[in-house]
Design a protein around this motif. Sequence first.
Motif, PDB file in Angstrom:
ATOM      1  N   VAL A 100      47.649  43.087  41.146  1.00 12.19           N
ATOM      2  CA  VAL A 100      47.474  43.584  42.501  1.00 12.19           C
ATOM      3  C   VAL A 100      47.192  42.375  43.385  1.00 12.19           C
ATOM      4  O   VAL A 100      46.486  41.450  42.974  1.00 12.19           O
ATOM      5  N   ILE A 107      44.473  37.554  43.835  1.00  8.44           N
ATOM      6  CA  ILE A 107      45.343  38.251  42.885  1.00  8.44           C
ATOM      7  C   ILE A 107      44.519  38.610  41.659  1.00  8.44           C
ATOM      8  O   ILE A 107      43.827  37.766  41.093  1.00  8.44           O
ATOM      9  N   LEU A 108      44.563  39.878  41.281  1.00  2.00           N
ATOM     10  CA  LEU A 108      43.924  40.315  40.026  1.00  2.00           C
ATOM     11  C   LEU A 108      44.989  40.983  39.177  1.00  2.00           C
ATOM     12  O   LEU A 108      45.890  41.644  39.712  1.00  2.00           O
ATOM     13  N   GLY A 109      44.897  40.835  37.886  1.00  2.95           N
ATOM     14  CA  GLY A 109      45.924  41.454  37.062  1.00  2.95           C
ATOM     15  C   GLY A 109      45.556  41.539  35.606  1.00  2.95           C
ATOM     16  O   GLY A 109      44.424  41.241  35.197  1.00  2.95           O
ATOM     17  N   VAL A 385      43.479  38.555  34.515  1.00  3.38           N
ATOM     18  CA  VAL A 385      43.906  37.435  35.353  1.00  3.38           C
ATOM     19  C   VAL A 385      43.165  37.530  36.685  1.00  3.38           C
ATOM     20  O   VAL A 385      43.127  38.603  37.304  1.00  3.38           O
ATOM     21  N   ILE A 386      42.529  36.440  37.079  1.00  4.96           N
ATOM     22  CA  ILE A 386      41.766  36.390  38.329  1.00  4.96           C
ATOM     23  C   ILE A 386      42.186  35.148  39.101  1.00  4.96           C
ATOM     24  O   ILE A 386      42.002  34.031  38.626  1.00  4.96           O
ATOM     25  N   SER A 387      42.762  35.351  40.282  1.00  7.32           N
ATOM     26  CA  SER A 387      43.001  34.211  41.171  1.00  7.32           C
ATOM     27  C   SER A 387      42.317  34.513  42.489  1.00  7.32           C
ATOM     28  O   SER A 387      42.789  35.320  43.287  1.00  7.32           O
ATOM     29  N   TYR A 388      41.173  33.908  42.675  1.00  8.52           N
ATOM     30  CA  TYR A 388      40.387  34.169  43.876  1.00  8.52           C
ATOM     31  C   TYR A 388      40.831  33.194  44.951  1.00  8.52           C
ATOM     32  O   TYR A 388      40.945  31.998  44.709  1.00  8.52           O
ATOM     33  N   GLU A 390      40.525  31.112  48.585  1.00  4.35           N
ATOM     34  CA  GLU A 390      39.440  30.421  49.288  1.00  4.35           C
ATOM     35  C   GLU A 390      38.747  31.387  50.247  1.00  4.35           C
ATOM     36  O   GLU A 390      37.522  31.434  50.350  1.00  4.35           O
ATOM     37  N   PHE A 393      36.562  33.710  48.438  1.00  6.38           N
ATOM     38  CA  PHE A 393      35.428  32.944  47.918  1.00  6.38           C
ATOM     39  C   PHE A 393      34.370  32.724  48.997  1.00  6.38           C
ATOM     40  O   PHE A 393      33.172  32.952  48.785  1.00  6.38           O
ATOM     41  N   ASN A 396      32.554  35.961  49.726  1.00  6.19           N
ATOM     42  CA  ASN A 396      31.758  36.611  48.682  1.00  6.19           C
ATOM     43  C   ASN A 396      30.893  35.672  47.838  1.00  6.19           C
ATOM     44  O   ASN A 396      30.071  36.136  47.045  1.00  6.19           O
TER      45      ASN A 396
END
Lengths: 423, 423
Positions: A100, A107-109, A385-388, A390, A393, A396
């Motif tokens: 998603v 992006i999280l997946g 999968v975690i792509s945070y 900037e 970040f 949060n």
Amino acid sequence: MKIVNGVDSSYLKRSVDAGTEEQRIIVKDIIANVKNAGDKALKEYTLKFDQADLSSLLVSEEELEAAYEDVDKEMVAIIEEAAENIRSYHQNQLKTSWMVTKEDGTILGQKITPLDSVGVYVPGGTAAYPSSVLMNVVPAKVAGVARIVMVSPPNADGKLPSAVLVAAHIAGVKEIYKAGGAQAVAALAYGTETINSVDKIVGPGNVFVALAKREVYGDVDIDMIAGPSEIAVLADETANANEVAADLLSQAEHDTRASAVLVTTSQVLAEQVSAEVEKQLSELPRKEIAQKSIEDFGLIVLTETMDLAIESINAIAPEHLEIITENPFELLGKIKHAGAIFLGRYSSEPVGDYFAGTNHVLPTNGTARFSSPLNVDDFQKKSSVISYSEKAFVLNGQKIAAFARLEGLEAHARAIEARYKNK
Amino acid sequence: MKIVNGVDSSYLKRSVDAGTEEQRIIVKDIIANVKNAGDKALKEYTLKFDQADLSSLLVSEEELEAAYEDVDKEMVAIIEEAAENIRSYHQNQLKTSWMVTKEDGTILGQKITPLDSVGVYVPGGTAAYPSSVLMNVVPAKVAGVARIVMVSPPNADGKLPSAVLVAAHIAGVKEIYKAGGAQAVAALAYGTETINSVDKIVGPGNVFVALAKREVYGDVDIDMIAGPSEIAVLADETANANEVAADLLSQAEHDTRASAVLVTTSQVLAEQVSAEVEKQLSELPRKEIAQKSIEDFGLIVLTETMDLAIESINAIAPEHLEIITENPFELLGKIKHAGAIFLGRYSSEPVGDYFAGTNHVLPTNGTARFSSPLNVDDFQKKSSVISYSEKAFVLNGQKIAAFARLEGLEAHARAIEARYKNK
């Protein structure tokens, strides 16, 4: 067959043979020896337990060709068709990776990958079960497992049953080794000179195999330890007594600790099935096994309403459930716990045991409350999968640091704050 | 931190504390007593092990309200937001029942249902982990589990930590009991007067909890037994050394047996991170734990190419993997084994530990080769559905009977043939 009103499902629970402390010590010793001496230990145990003196552990091309010569051509075609049905059904279980994306760039997946390698244990002994080979291998193949290894104890002449070899070949197994018992499980878990280790071991076996699987669990994955098998038939007055009786007996012939239960709203059917079971029993080749199973764990449960009958079924949580009623699909939504649900008179259990395409490795002894049939998911694993971004970040980061400090994990908070300092 | 060229991943494998034979006997005894004496045994053990003399096991409405008073309002809002993120992520994992229909009338499918009831164990002791409550409860809630029960050992004053109670309430737990250790696991598995039994037990715990879970496994389901935690960071010269060092230390502060590994193609980064770790270590409140972890299981692996670096990562199969390189998404496809993959510098591990929405219950100690993060599938089960049409039956019945006879299972063949006779 005994007829009762309502059922306390605990009556049907059977103890699982967990092995003795003595057997556990033997198994630990075997595993240590195989870890230590590899092929040499494996061959020594095969000589000792299977009376086979092997020069090579690997089944050769020639042996495979000889196996094909040995099995009836029509039978080969039936096994091929069954394998294709199993493949086709299990394809529907295949999961794909997903993600998603959020507007802030996050992006999280979930990334889904097959296991690298799987070992399939196939029991030896008098009966050979090619269907069990298909049921354990095909889902792994569909999952995309690159290396599937089969092990099975040889007969005293150093051979494996032809039908088992043919089924393995049809299912797509490229490595087959002659080894059984705890020693084969040890070889799969830790490797020998000939057999490379695998990541997961599946397949049924005797108490030594089960104990060895428990012992290596954690170093490799294992499937569930199967308990004794069971069938429950949910039927109304529209069912044929001789068909229901035959289905109950098909389960009872497996094992003296198998269980066969009819739950019905029809007193007439209850009485007819009870009589039919006695009649058909007497004509069965495996009648001694089936008789003991029916005596100890066979039961006909008579209920006043279909809802009460379904309540009984859910309390039993049967491995196999047949629904033979006027409109079986009407009841499907009410069934909460069952390994496999067979709807209507033409869905006799052997249809699923061998051919329709569903898996016959099912949760036994009430574990359908929380377990599933063997399936493709058992041969895949997930990675989060975690792509945070900037932006996310910055928004949060302080909250995350506060949460970490609430738990007394200061270094977690500082890992977040290190990013702020570098901005 | 030690710098080496290439890595033998077995170097990083840590033994899992499987408990001693003595501890196993203690646990078996506790389970037997709780089975036997129910609440009375539970309260006696709570007095003995937790020094709490309880009148009631159930956490009351008043206690819950008092907990909310006790936790900072902003912190409550952060926990709520984290719970919502976790819920939202896990919603994507929800599977639906499916079926395939064939022209001959056959229907095959898979019916997916939630477990009826789940017990979540929450460890007690000095630190309270509300994040762990969210991570274990929310996926069960998303799966549709109707009854979620939490157990946790009380402090000597008979209370549970406020933040844990608040997190449980936010996650939607309606039943919370003050009980810990093997006795709480026994109560969840077999029930007492106050606590009804559940179908599955999840959540981390000490060695007695782990042994008890192993012991009741089969009667109920359990989650994996967690081993010591680890992080691997895959980085190139674009990474900031102080951020990488902070992330390594955030893992190391958990446990002296935690492992923290940097795999990099950059000698400069390797040396900088090594120095940064020493520097940051000296300023950490939990520096004794972190230092021991870094000394025993910390490592910087230097490789000549990124492909060799990725090979190292796949051999380690880390629980947490951070990829901090110029273009981390480029490498995602090559990662075969990792519990959670954090991409880019803003995806520091605590982002996933607390907030992003992915689960922090992950496969440890190399088991990412075959295991997955805790997820919604762990709280659902599947039933196969088979509705064979008359047409399919007539076409295939004889093949099925032949297959059964090949395996020596005559009653299976006769179950099929009973239908032909009745036609």
